[in-house]
Design an enzyme around this catalytic site. Structure first.
Site, PDB file in Angstrom:
ATOM      1  N   HIS A  62       7.663   2.939   3.070  1.00  0.00           N
ATOM      2  CA  HIS A  62       7.171   3.578   1.830  1.00  0.00           C
ATOM      3  C   HIS A  62       6.982   2.492   0.775  1.00  0.00           C
ATOM      4  O   HIS A  62       7.899   2.169   0.026  1.00  0.00           O
ATOM      5  CB  HIS A  62       8.172   4.644   1.376  1.00  0.00           C
ATOM      6  CG  HIS A  62       7.736   5.427   0.173  1.00  0.00           C
ATOM      7  ND1 HIS A  62       8.262   6.664  -0.143  1.00  0.00           N
ATOM      8  CD2 HIS A  62       6.830   5.161  -0.808  1.00  0.00           C
ATOM      9  CE1 HIS A  62       7.710   7.122  -1.246  1.00  0.00           C
ATOM     10  NE2 HIS A  62       6.837   6.212  -1.687  1.00  0.00           N
ATOM     11  N   HIS A  78       3.630   1.055  -1.773  1.00  0.00           N
ATOM     12  CA  HIS A  78       2.225   1.149  -2.196  1.00  0.00           C
ATOM     13  C   HIS A  78       1.710  -0.269  -2.433  1.00  0.00           C
ATOM     14  O   HIS A  78       2.255  -0.991  -3.283  1.00  0.00           O
ATOM     15  CB  HIS A  78       2.110   1.959  -3.478  1.00  0.00           C
ATOM     16  CG  HIS A  78       2.651   3.359  -3.344  1.00  0.00           C
ATOM     17  ND1 HIS A  78       1.835   4.447  -3.140  1.00  0.00           N
ATOM     18  CD2 HIS A  78       3.926   3.835  -3.347  1.00  0.00           C
ATOM     19  CE1 HIS A  78       2.588   5.538  -3.053  1.00  0.00           C
ATOM     20  NE2 HIS A  78       3.861   5.202  -3.167  1.00  0.00           N
ATOM     21  N   HIS A 117       4.276  12.825  -0.187  1.00  0.00           N
ATOM     22  CA  HIS A 117       5.277  12.609  -1.243  1.00  0.00           C
ATOM     23  C   HIS A 117       5.709  13.986  -1.749  1.00  0.00           C
ATOM     24  O   HIS A 117       4.871  14.771  -2.210  1.00  0.00           O
ATOM     25  CB  HIS A 117       4.673  11.865  -2.433  1.00  0.00           C
ATOM     26  CG  HIS A 117       4.576  10.377  -2.295  1.00  0.00           C
ATOM     27  ND1 HIS A 117       3.843   9.762  -1.330  1.00  0.00           N
ATOM     28  CD2 HIS A 117       5.129   9.385  -3.052  1.00  0.00           C
ATOM     29  CE1 HIS A 117       3.945   8.438  -1.484  1.00  0.00           C
ATOM     30  NE2 HIS A 117       4.711   8.193  -2.528  1.00  0.00           N
ATOM     31  N   GLU A 152      10.300  14.192  -5.279  1.00  0.00           N
ATOM     32  CA  GLU A 152      10.650  13.030  -6.112  1.00  0.00           C
ATOM     33  C   GLU A 152      10.963  13.581  -7.513  1.00  0.00           C
ATOM     34  O   GLU A 152      12.115  13.621  -7.929  1.00  0.00           O
ATOM     35  CB  GLU A 152       9.479  12.043  -6.142  1.00  0.00           C
ATOM     36  CG  GLU A 152       9.694  10.833  -7.030  1.00  0.00           C
ATOM     37  CD  GLU A 152       8.440   9.942  -7.136  1.00  0.00           C
ATOM     38  OE1 GLU A 152       7.330  10.415  -6.837  1.00  0.00           O
ATOM     39  OE2 GLU A 152       8.595   8.775  -7.565  1.00  0.00           O
ATOM     40  N   ASP A 175       8.931   1.312  -2.585  1.00  0.00           N
ATOM     41  CA  ASP A 175       7.932   2.098  -3.324  1.00  0.00           C
ATOM     42  C   ASP A 175       6.901   1.211  -4.043  1.00  0.00           C
ATOM     43  O   ASP A 175       5.787   1.074  -3.560  1.00  0.00           O
ATOM     44  CB  ASP A 175       8.620   3.058  -4.317  1.00  0.00           C
ATOM     45  CG  ASP A 175       7.794   4.300  -4.618  1.00  0.00           C
ATOM     46  OD1 ASP A 175       6.739   4.484  -3.999  1.00  0.00           O
ATOM     47  OD2 ASP A 175       8.217   5.100  -5.484  1.00  0.00           O
ATOM     48  N   ASP A 176       7.280   0.653  -5.188  1.00  0.00           N
ATOM     49  CA  ASP A 176       6.375  -0.214  -5.972  1.00  0.00           C
ATOM     50  C   ASP A 176       7.198  -1.409  -6.465  1.00  0.00           C
ATOM     51  O   ASP A 176       7.581  -1.469  -7.637  1.00  0.00           O
ATOM     52  CB  ASP A 176       5.804   0.569  -7.162  1.00  0.00           C
ATOM     53  CG  ASP A 176       5.050   1.813  -6.714  1.00  0.00           C
ATOM     54  OD1 ASP A 176       3.909   1.672  -6.241  1.00  0.00           O
ATOM     55  OD2 ASP A 176       5.622   2.922  -6.807  1.00  0.00           O
TER      56      ASP A 176
HETATM   57  N1  ADE Z   1       2.139   6.116  -6.312  1.00  0.00           N
HETATM   58  C1  ADE Z   1       2.766   4.946  -6.490  1.00  0.00           C
HETATM   59  N2  ADE Z   1       4.082   5.140  -6.667  1.00  0.00           N
HETATM   60  C2  ADE Z   1       4.288   6.480  -6.585  1.00  0.00           C
HETATM   61  C3  ADE Z   1       5.429   7.301  -6.672  1.00  0.00           C
HETATM   62  N3  ADE Z   1       6.648   6.810  -6.903  1.00  0.00           N
HETATM   63  N4  ADE Z   1       5.261   8.639  -6.549  1.00  0.00           N
HETATM   64  C4  ADE Z   1       4.050   9.144  -6.346  1.00  0.00           C
HETATM   65  N5  ADE Z   1       2.948   8.412  -6.250  1.00  0.00           N
HETATM   66  C5  ADE Z   1       3.062   7.076  -6.359  1.00  0.00           C
HETATM   67 ZN    ZN Z   2       5.566   6.364  -3.269  1.00  0.00          ZN
END
Ligand code: ADE
Ligand code: ZN
Length: 343
Positions: A19, A21, A199, A202, A279-280
């Site tokens: 997971h 991006h 997703h 969250e 995630d990011d």
């Molecule tokens: N796109 C990038 N990060 C995300 C996240 N945490 N939740 C949903 N979409 C995303």
């Molecule tokens: Zn994500």
């Protein structure tokens, strides 16, 4: 195990990231380099000033900066550089398999063609397999604040690349955009033999996770909120549907107030197939090993928990059964060598 040894153990254990991006891995320096390369104006003067803006109230406030960052990616080489930079960094954490999200609509709506993006990303995948020994797979995301019609247009646009796309996902602002908004779209994806990941849970409720499961998601991205529905937890556990949990993301986006209150351990204790992911990472202050290290400290995870999470990352991946068996054997060897070193 002493703390420093445990950190080294976590960093070195073979693992998969499921997971992440690609757009969320752009480091501030690379964003500035690409802005210069493509004559794109940024609203910050320096990478330091950009980094200083990484304080988020919630998912929406993060996504606004995340999408602004997408504007610097324009040419095939940009997508190659972005992808290669992530894969090199991941290799330092002994990531052997990376299944990566890409929100193509952010680029196509900026006038960048699907071919430009895919050529750059896939060339980096091929080079990383050869040069780094990391196998990578791509998951294309439909953005949930857009219409279902836009998702269908995306599916048409990626048609020629479907053999190289491991799954179709759903990302973006969750609240008010439940998975059921894309029911027809995901039915079509399933009918066409595509894997679906969604997703859910969250910022959204357990009901969103349930919808994702009903739409045939083979993995739930995040999934934290499932704990509010014990029957749902039971179904996820019985079916072995993995959750790709992202602890530092949850902290930075205020899904949890503190890492020591993160549900990771409770999800594991409930018998779920849990994985830890970044995630990011450039925005949330940690790649995969840092996520594991921070969770180990905050939640007092044992070496056995770390081994379980590393094993889960391969088991929950889209690798072949043969590749999974080889990766799990590699973990066994790593653990044995560590035990010998410690003894
Ligand atoms: N796109 C990038 N990060 C995300 C996240 N945490 N939740 C949903 N979409 C995303
Ligand atoms: Zn994500």
């Amino acid at each position: 195990m002493p703390r420093i040894d445990l950190e080294n153990f976590i960093t070195g254990i073979p693992k998969a990231e499921l997971h992440m991006h690609l757009e969320g891995s752009i480091e501030a320096e690379l964003m500035f380099e690409l802005a210069r390369r493509n004559s794109v104006a940024l609203q910050w003067d320096t990478p330091e000033a950009l980094r200083a803006a990484y304080h988020f109230q919630d998912l929406q406030s993060f996504l606004e900066i995340f999408w602004a960052g997408c504007a610097v990616l324009r040419q095939e080489q940009d997508f190659y550089d972005l992808t290669m930079a992530y894969l090199r960094r991941a290799r330092q954490d002994n990531v052997r398999r990376a299944e990566l999200f890409l929100g193509l609509q952010s680029f196509t709506l900026n006038g960048v063609s699907v071919k430009t993006v895919m050529d750059g990303v896939l060339r980096a995948f091929d080079d990383a397999a050869r040069e780094l020994g990391v196998s990578a797979a791509l998951m294309v995301i439909a953005q949930r604040h857009r219409s279902e019609e836009a998702a269908f247009a995306l599916l048409d646009a990626i048609e020629p690349w479907l053999p190289r796309i491991a799954a179709i996902g759903l990302g973006g602002p969750e609240l008010g955009n439940p998975p059921s908004k894309f029911a027809e779209f995901f039915r079509t994806c399933k009918q066409r033999g595509l894997r679906v990941v969604i997703h859910a849970g969250e910022e959204g409720s357990a009901a969103y996770v349930r919808e994702a499961l009903q739409l045939g998601a083979v993995r739930i991205d995040h999934g934290n909120a499932c704990l509010d529905d014990p029957d749902l937890v039971q179904e996820l556990a019985t079916q072995g549907v993995p959750l790709t949990v992202c602890p530092l993301s949850n902290l930075k986006l205020r899904v949890v107030a503190d890492l020591d209150r993160h549900p990771l351990k409770r999800l594991m204790d409930a018998g779920l197939m849990v994985t830890v992911n970044s995630d990011d990472p450039s925005y949330f202050g940690g790649y995969i090993a840092e996520n594991l290290v921070e969770c180990q400290r905050a939640l007092d995870l044992s070496p056995a928990d770390i081994i379980t999470l590393a094993r889960n990352s391969f088991i929950a991946s889209f690798m072949s059964a043969h590749e999974k068996a080889a990766a799990l054997e590699e973990i066994d060897r790593y653990v044995q060598e560590h035990a010998r070193g410690a003894g």
